[in-house]
Motif scaffolding. Structure first.
Motif, PDB file in Angstrom:
ATOM      1  N   ARG A 107     -88.781  53.972   5.495  1.00 15.70           N
ATOM      2  CA  ARG A 107     -89.945  53.390   4.813  1.00 15.70           C
ATOM      3  C   ARG A 107     -90.085  51.905   5.124  1.00 15.70           C
ATOM      4  O   ARG A 107     -91.180  51.386   5.319  1.00 15.70           O
ATOM      5  CB  ARG A 107     -89.826  53.570   3.296  1.00 15.70           C
ATOM      6  CG  ARG A 107     -90.288  54.908   2.820  1.00 15.70           C
ATOM      7  CD  ARG A 107     -90.270  54.951   1.290  1.00 15.70           C
ATOM      8  NE  ARG A 107     -89.490  56.101   0.896  1.00 15.70           N
ATOM      9  CZ  ARG A 107     -88.389  56.091   0.161  1.00 15.70           C
ATOM     10  NH1 ARG A 107     -87.924  54.965  -0.328  1.00 15.70           N
ATOM     11  NH2 ARG A 107     -87.754  57.205  -0.111  1.00 15.70           N
ATOM     12  N   ASP A 142     -96.701  58.327  10.318  1.00 13.93           N
ATOM     13  CA  ASP A 142     -96.906  59.106   9.089  1.00 13.93           C
ATOM     14  C   ASP A 142     -96.213  60.461   9.167  1.00 13.93           C
ATOM     15  O   ASP A 142     -95.657  60.934   8.169  1.00 13.93           O
ATOM     16  CB  ASP A 142     -98.393  59.296   8.805  1.00 13.93           C
ATOM     17  CG  ASP A 142     -99.059  58.009   8.352  1.00 13.93           C
ATOM     18  OD1 ASP A 142     -98.351  57.086   7.896  1.00 13.93           O
ATOM     19  OD2 ASP A 142    -100.299  57.923   8.460  1.00 13.93           O
ATOM     20  N   GLU A 143     -96.233  61.109  10.328  1.00 18.29           N
ATOM     21  CA  GLU A 143     -95.540  62.402  10.479  1.00 18.29           C
ATOM     22  C   GLU A 143     -94.032  62.231  10.299  1.00 18.29           C
ATOM     23  O   GLU A 143     -93.397  63.025   9.607  1.00 18.29           O
ATOM     24  CB  GLU A 143     -95.841  63.011  11.848  1.00 18.29           C
ATOM     25  CG  GLU A 143     -97.250  63.528  11.988  1.00 18.29           C
ATOM     26  CD  GLU A 143     -97.593  63.934  13.399  1.00 18.29           C
ATOM     27  OE1 GLU A 143     -98.372  64.890  13.537  1.00 18.29           O
ATOM     28  OE2 GLU A 143     -97.099  63.307  14.370  1.00 18.29           O
ATOM     29  N   LYS A 180     -92.486  59.819   8.657  1.00 17.18           N
ATOM     30  CA  LYS A 180     -92.215  59.500   7.247  1.00 17.18           C
ATOM     31  C   LYS A 180     -92.289  60.749   6.380  1.00 17.18           C
ATOM     32  O   LYS A 180     -91.484  60.920   5.459  1.00 17.18           O
ATOM     33  CB  LYS A 180     -93.174  58.432   6.742  1.00 17.18           C
ATOM     34  CG  LYS A 180     -92.844  57.056   7.292  1.00 17.18           C
ATOM     35  CD  LYS A 180     -93.785  56.002   6.764  1.00 17.18           C
ATOM     36  CE  LYS A 180     -93.400  54.629   7.296  1.00 17.18           C
ATOM     37  NZ  LYS A 180     -94.286  53.579   6.806  1.00 17.18           N
ATOM     38  N   SER A 181     -93.219  61.639   6.652  1.00 13.34           N
ATOM     39  CA  SER A 181     -93.333  62.883   5.900  1.00 13.34           C
ATOM     40  C   SER A 181     -92.103  63.763   6.112  1.00 13.34           C
ATOM     41  O   SER A 181     -91.552  64.328   5.159  1.00 13.34           O
ATOM     42  CB  SER A 181     -94.599  63.629   6.319  1.00 13.34           C
ATOM     43  OG  SER A 181     -94.705  64.842   5.631  1.00 13.34           O
ATOM     44  N   GLU A 235     -89.013  62.342   4.231  1.00 13.09           N
ATOM     45  CA  GLU A 235     -89.016  62.557   2.781  1.00 13.09           C
ATOM     46  C   GLU A 235     -88.511  63.947   2.393  1.00 13.09           C
ATOM     47  O   GLU A 235     -88.062  64.145   1.267  1.00 13.09           O
ATOM     48  CB  GLU A 235     -90.406  62.309   2.204  1.00 13.09           C
ATOM     49  CG  GLU A 235     -90.801  60.841   2.203  1.00 13.09           C
ATOM     50  CD  GLU A 235     -89.804  59.944   1.474  1.00 13.09           C
ATOM     51  OE1 GLU A 235     -89.333  60.319   0.379  1.00 13.09           O
ATOM     52  OE2 GLU A 235     -89.490  58.860   1.994  1.00 13.09           O
ATOM     53  N   SER A 236     -88.537  64.900   3.313  1.00 18.20           N
ATOM     54  CA  SER A 236     -88.067  66.251   2.997  1.00 18.20           C
ATOM     55  C   SER A 236     -86.577  66.449   3.275  1.00 18.20           C
ATOM     56  O   SER A 236     -86.037  67.516   2.997  1.00 18.20           O
ATOM     57  CB  SER A 236     -88.884  67.287   3.779  1.00 18.20           C
ATOM     58  OG  SER A 236     -88.602  67.207   5.165  1.00 18.20           O
TER      59      SER A 236
END
Length: 73
Positions: free
Chosen positions: A10, A24-25, A27-28, A31-32
């Motif tokens: 981040r 963005d991909e 970072k997504s 997060e998982s």
């Protein structure tokens, strides 16, 4: 360690060397992540669908491992 990894991504301390993924991909995906292991010379963060291989504060490889349909290759 997983939370530190997420914070590092981040904050831009840990970056991806993968032009096929947008910021963005990545970072997504990050997060998982909910598991961590060492494989050879990499630290590997895992979710149910992906593995992120990290070395020297860089995400150098993304592997899709799940059987679910994902928005990312």
């Amino acid at each position: 360690m997983i939370e530190l990894f997420k914070t590092g991504v981040r904050d831009g301390v840990i970056r991806a060397s993968l032009p096929q993924f947008s910021t963005d991909e990545i970072k997504s995906l990050v997060e998982s992540m909910d598991r961590l292991e060492a494989i050879n010379r990499y630290v590997v963060f895992q979710s149910k669908t992906h593995r992120l291989y990290v070395k020297d504060n860089r995400i150098i490889k993304v592997v899709h491992i799940g059987t679910q349909t994902s928005a990312f290759p």
